[in-house]
Each structure stands twice: as structure tokens, then as C-alpha cells.
Design an enzyme around this catalytic site. Structure first.
Site, PDB file in Angstrom:
ATOM      1  N   THR A 125       0.807  -1.220   0.000  1.00  0.00           N
ATOM      2  CA  THR A 125       0.000   0.000   0.000  1.00  0.00           C
ATOM      3  C   THR A 125       0.842   1.273   0.000  1.00  0.00           C
ATOM      4  OG1 THR A 125      -1.390   1.358   1.455  1.00  0.00           O
ATOM      5  CG2 THR A 125      -0.169  -0.385   2.504  1.00  0.00           C
ATOM      6  N   GLU A 127       0.361   3.678   1.797  1.00  0.00           N
ATOM      7  CA  GLU A 127       0.531   4.162   3.175  1.00  0.00           C
ATOM      8  C   GLU A 127       1.954   3.909   3.684  1.00  0.00           C
ATOM      9  OE1 GLU A 127      -1.576   5.747   5.705  1.00  0.00           O
ATOM     10  OE2 GLU A 127      -2.420   6.353   3.793  1.00  0.00           O
ATOM     11  N   TYR A 149      -0.981   0.491  10.930  1.00  0.00           N
ATOM     12  CA  TYR A 149      -1.365  -0.158   9.666  1.00  0.00           C
ATOM     13  C   TYR A 149      -0.191  -0.136   8.699  1.00  0.00           C
ATOM     14  CZ  TYR A 149      -3.412  -0.759   5.053  1.00  0.00           C
ATOM     15  OH  TYR A 149      -3.666  -1.185   3.773  1.00  0.00           O
ATOM     16  N   LYS A 153       2.162  -3.181   7.112  1.00  0.00           N
ATOM     17  CA  LYS A 153       2.253  -3.428   5.667  1.00  0.00           C
ATOM     18  C   LYS A 153       3.700  -3.372   5.176  1.00  0.00           C
ATOM     19  CE  LYS A 153      -1.945  -4.251   4.107  1.00  0.00           C
ATOM     20  NZ  LYS A 153      -2.268  -5.395   3.231  1.00  0.00           N
TER      21      LYS A 153
HETATM   22  O1  F7E Z   1      -8.773   8.229   4.384  1.00  0.00           O
HETATM   23  C1  F7E Z   1      -9.056  11.677   5.571  1.00  0.00           C
HETATM   24  C2  F7E Z   1      -8.135  10.744   6.317  1.00  0.00           C
HETATM   25  O2  F7E Z   1      -9.837   6.204   5.406  1.00  0.00           O
HETATM   26  C3  F7E Z   1      -8.307   9.070   3.363  1.00  0.00           C
HETATM   27  C4  F7E Z   1      -7.181   2.172   2.903  1.00  0.00           C
HETATM   28  O3  F7E Z   1      -7.720   1.425   1.846  1.00  0.00           O
HETATM   29  O4  F7E Z   1      -6.061   3.611   1.365  1.00  0.00           O
HETATM   30  C5  F7E Z   1      -6.940   3.604   2.475  1.00  0.00           C
HETATM   31  O5  F7E Z   1      -6.384   4.318   3.556  1.00  0.00           O
HETATM   32  C6  F7E Z   1      -7.990  10.422   3.929  1.00  0.00           C
HETATM   33  C7  F7E Z   1      -7.140  10.402   5.213  1.00  0.00           C
HETATM   34  O6  F7E Z   1      -8.206   5.963   3.469  1.00  0.00           O
HETATM   35  C8  F7E Z   1     -12.277  11.475   7.218  1.00  0.00           C
HETATM   36  O7  F7E Z   1      -7.562  11.396   7.456  1.00  0.00           O
HETATM   37  C9  F7E Z   1     -10.931  13.025   6.532  1.00  0.00           C
HETATM   38  O8  F7E Z   1      -6.150  11.393   5.126  1.00  0.00           O
HETATM   39  O9  F7E Z   1     -10.427   6.828   3.034  1.00  0.00           O
HETATM   40  P1  F7E Z   1      -9.406   6.786   4.104  1.00  0.00           P
HETATM   41  P2  F7E Z   1      -6.660   5.858   3.828  1.00  0.00           P
HETATM   42  O10 F7E Z   1      -6.386   6.098   5.243  1.00  0.00           O
HETATM   43  O11 F7E Z   1      -5.919   6.689   2.830  1.00  0.00           O
HETATM   44  C10 F7E Z   1      -4.763   3.039   1.613  1.00  0.00           C
HETATM   45  C11 F7E Z   1      -3.999   3.057   0.315  1.00  0.00           C
HETATM   46  C12 F7E Z   1      -4.841   1.715   2.273  1.00  0.00           C
HETATM   47  O12 F7E Z   1      -3.993   0.862   2.064  1.00  0.00           O
HETATM   48  C13 F7E Z   1      -5.864   1.538   3.337  1.00  0.00           C
HETATM   49  O13 F7E Z   1      -6.111   0.189   3.625  1.00  0.00           O
HETATM   50  O14 F7E Z   1      -9.224  11.053   4.302  1.00  0.00           O
HETATM   51  N1  F7E Z   1     -10.363  11.838   6.217  1.00  0.00           N
HETATM   52  N2  F7E Z   1     -12.091  12.832   7.167  1.00  0.00           N
HETATM   53  C14 F7E Z   1     -11.170  10.859   6.623  1.00  0.00           C
HETATM   54  N3  F7E Z   1     -11.067   9.511   6.517  1.00  0.00           N
HETATM   55  C15 F7E Z   1     -12.101   8.758   7.001  1.00  0.00           C
HETATM   56  N4  F7E Z   1     -12.036   7.413   6.883  1.00  0.00           N
HETATM   57  N5  F7E Z   1     -13.180   9.338   7.622  1.00  0.00           N
HETATM   58  C16 F7E Z   1     -13.314  10.687   7.753  1.00  0.00           C
HETATM   59  O15 F7E Z   1     -14.305  11.182   8.295  1.00  0.00           O
END
Ligand code: F7E
Length: 343
Positions: A125, A127, A149, A153
Site C-alpha cells: 500500500t 501508506e 497499519y 504493511k
Molecule cells: O482516508 C481523511 C483521512 O480512510 C483518506 C485504505 O484502503 O487507502 C486507504 O487508507 C484520507 C485520510 O483511506 C475522514 O484522514 C478526513 O487522510 O479513506 P481513508 P486511507 O487512510 O488513505 C490506503 C492506500 C490503504 O492501504 C488503506 O487500507 O481522508 N479523512 N475525514 C477521513 N477519513 C475517514 N475514513 N473518515 C473521515 O471522516
């Protein structure tokens, strides 16, 4: 007929990958955890539930993994099972390490014992890069994990590389940047945005509540990325590949694009946790900031460089982030309008 084993088949990527492999003529076995009920809504939506075979496997049990490999003798394994929520990993770091990293060792050892010819795709990923730079990241960029996480990974990524080098296993790490779709889990930010905007478009007046809307991600369409996973497994030699679009936009911009698809025009007021957005056409409040969704350590920007995949796999994403936001918003609107539950 080739046999593919997909761990995490009930997730977004598992479902798209299963459909792709079925269309390519594979026998597809999917693993699920033992539980009273298995939610197959994604496989149901793609119309493939009856075309995959489900096997009960607990990735924390070595013997379980070993016996499923002995029973099905897969040609290819796609390891998509994970604790994949970055935010949750801060609360469950040990479980995250077990499920995402130690489980990969179990799988690699089981392959070595049962049949070293089995090919493995490991879901790495973006990340792992941790947003130390606003430059785009490729296969040789430095890792700087910023969450449990991401740490898990990186460990899995390194273990996979090590088994390739030390034991000559055919294993590939697919370093996928964020990839979304109407089958994305509703807790991830894109789908959280589209489900909530669809609800608002249908008259509900509770605003969408988000954390850091200035985080920027390189968002692509999950189905394109699942085709890329399969391409990696069809090469003569195993290697790692980044899959990404090469363009990042902010969470804020994703909200704007999804809102536009539902005929809402947003205007933002205020700053920091006081910021809000309203629809200029109706004056309704659409978005509020909720610091509860801030993360202890945030990855600000992630942009991927997929030129190796372009050159060696002839892979390219087909759908832009604007089309993706529109597709997801319309799908959630139609789901809600027809009375379907949001899953
Ligand atoms: O957050 C911001 C949050 O949870 C994206 C997983 O598939 O992709 C995913 O991880 C961004 C972050 O995905 C909210 O802080 C703002 O900056 O959709 P997300 P992620 O963390 O990028 C990677 C490639 C993976 O490998 C992972 O498994 O959005 N954000 N406000 C928020 N995020 C969430 N979830 N909820 C909010 O309210």
C-alpha cells in the site's frame, strides 16, 4: 483451468478481482472467516456469488492455512485479507500486526511447504510511504510508515520480498494507491462522502462530518487496479509494482466533485475545525468538521508513479477521479432512492 485463491474475497478488491479471474477462466476459491453470517453483498452485486467457492480460513491459524492450500492446490494466491482501516490501527495495533504481517509469514511458509511453485500477490500500500514528500512515489522510494497499519504493511512487504530472494518464490507486492468504487466500505472517506451526500440530496438535513479535508490522495478506480494485480501474476519473473493515477486531489475537492454530480454547488466558510460548507443553491449546511475524525498522525499527501506498471504490464488507469466521484455519488443516490440499505 487455473485455480486462484483470494483471501478477503468479500471486500471491494476481492469482489472485482474474483469477477475478473472468473472471466479469465479461473476456478476461484475465496476465503472467509468463521462467523455466523458472511456478508456477500459485493459478490451479490456483481452477480458472482454462485460462481465462487468459499472456504473458511482463519489467517491467524497456521494449520488452517496449510490445510486449505493442501486441499485446493491453487496456482495463484491473492492475499487481500487485512485489517485495512488506518484509523482503527491506532486502537488495535497488535491485532493489525497479526492480521497484516504475521499472517503473511504464515502464508509464505505454507506456500514453501505445500508447493513453492504457487504464485503470491501481496497487497502492499501507498501508506508505507507515509507522505514524507509531495513528490510522486515509485517502487524504490523510501518508506516512512505513519500508522500501525502502515508499519504492518511494510513488514509484510519486506517479508514477501525476502521470500522471493531467499527462497525464489514467485511473489509480487502490488503497491496500490487509494482505489475506490461503489463497492468501497462506507467507513472510508470517499464512500462516506458519497453515501452522505446522496442522503442529503434526497432531503435528509444532517450534514456530512469529516476530519482533515486537506489531506490529498491519489484516488483511482478499484476495478482498474484489480486487473493490474492479475497482470503482475502473469509475468515471467516476479517484481513489485506501484499502481496509481499520478494525480492527487484533496478530500475537500472530492467532496466538491461528488456534490456537483448530485447538483449541489458548495461554498466553504470558516477555518480549521470551524469550517463548514453549504449548498449555494439551497443555503443548506452540507459539511461540518468533526475533530473526532482527525488521526493521531496524518499522511498529508500521497501521489504515485506507476510508470513501471505502464511499461512492463501495459497497465493504465481508465477512470479519472472526477468520473469516479460522480459514479460513486450516482450509485449511492440510486441505491438510497430505491430503498436499498447502505452497506
Ligand atoms: O482516508 C481523511 C483521512 O480512510 C483518506 C485504505 O484502503 O487507502 C486507504 O487508507 C484520507 C485520510 O483511506 C475522514 O484522514 C478526513 O487522510 O479513506 P481513508 P486511507 O487512510 O488513505 C490506503 C492506500 C490503504 O492501504 C488503506 O487500507 O481522508 N479523512 N475525514 C477521513 N477519513 C475517514 N475514513 N473518515 C473521515 O471522516
Amino acid at each position: 483451468m487455473k485455480t486462484a485463491l483470494i483471501t478477503g474475497i468479500t471486500g471491494q478488491d476481492g469482489a472485482y478481482l474474483a469477477r475478473h479471474l472468473i472471466n479469465e477462466g479461473y476456478r476461484v476459491i475465496g476465503t472467509k472467516r468463521r462467523s455466523a453470517s458472511t456478508n456477500t453483498w459485493r459478490l451479490d452485486e456483481l452477480g458472482i456469488t454462485e460462481r465462487v467457492e468459499l472456504a473458511t480460513v482463519e489467517m491467524l491459524e497456521f494449520g488452517n492455512i496449510l490445510s486449505v492450500l493442501q486441499e485446493f492446490r491453487p496456482d495463484e494466491i491473492y492475499n487481500l485479507a487485512a485489517q485495512s482501516f488506518v484509523g482503527v490501527s491506532f486502537e488495535q495495533p497488535i491485532f493489525t500486526m497479526e492480521a497484516n504481517a504475521v499472517a503473511v509469514y504464515r502464508l509464505l511458509e505454507a506456500i514453501r511447504i505445500v508447493d513453492p511453485e504457487i504464485r503470491l500477490y501481496q497487497a502492499s500500500t501507498s501508506e508505507m510511504y507515509g507522505g514524507i514528500t509531495t513528490e510522486s512515489c515509485g517502487e524504490t522510494s523510501r518508506f516512512y510508515p505513519k500508522s500501525p497499519y502502515a508499519v504492518s504493511k511494510v513488514a509484510a512487504h519486506m517479508a514477501t520480498t525476502n521470500y522471493r530472494e531467499a527462497h525464489q518464490l514467485f511473489c509480487c507486492n502490488g503497491i496500490l494507491f487509494n482505489h475506490e468504487s461503489p463497492l468501497r466500505g462506507a467507513e472510508f472517506v470517499t464512500r462516506k462522502i458519497t453515501t452522505n451526500l446522496a442522503r442529503l440530496a434526497l432531503g435528509d438535513d444532517r450534514p456530512l462530518r469529516l476530519g482533515n479535508i486537506d489531506a490529498r490522495r491519489d484516488w483511482g478506480y478499484a476495478e482498474d487496479y484489480c486487473h493490474g494485480m492479475h497482470l503482475m501474476m502473469t509475468r515471467d519473473n516476479p517484481a513489485d509494482y506501484v499502481l496509481a493515477t499520478g494525480t492527487a486531489i484533496s478530500v475537500r475537492d472530492f467532496v466538491i466533485h461528488a456534490a456537483e454530480a448530485l447538483d449541489m454547488q458548495l461554498e466553504f466558510d470558516g477555518e480549521g475545525s470551524e469550517e463548514t460548507a453549504h449548498d449555494t443553491r439551497t443555503g443548506r449546511c452540507i459539511l461540518r468538521i468533526d475533530p473526532e475524525h482527525y488521526r493521531p498522525a496524518e499522511v498529508n499527501t500521497l501521489i504515485g508513479d506507476a510508470s513501471k506498471a505502464r511499461q512492463e504490464l501495459d497497465w493504465a488507469p481508465k477512470i479519472s477521479v472526477v468520473e469516479l466521484a460522480g459514479m460513486m455519488a450516482h450509485k449511492d443516490y440510486n441505491r438510497l432512492k430505491s430503498g436499498a440499505a447502505i452497506l
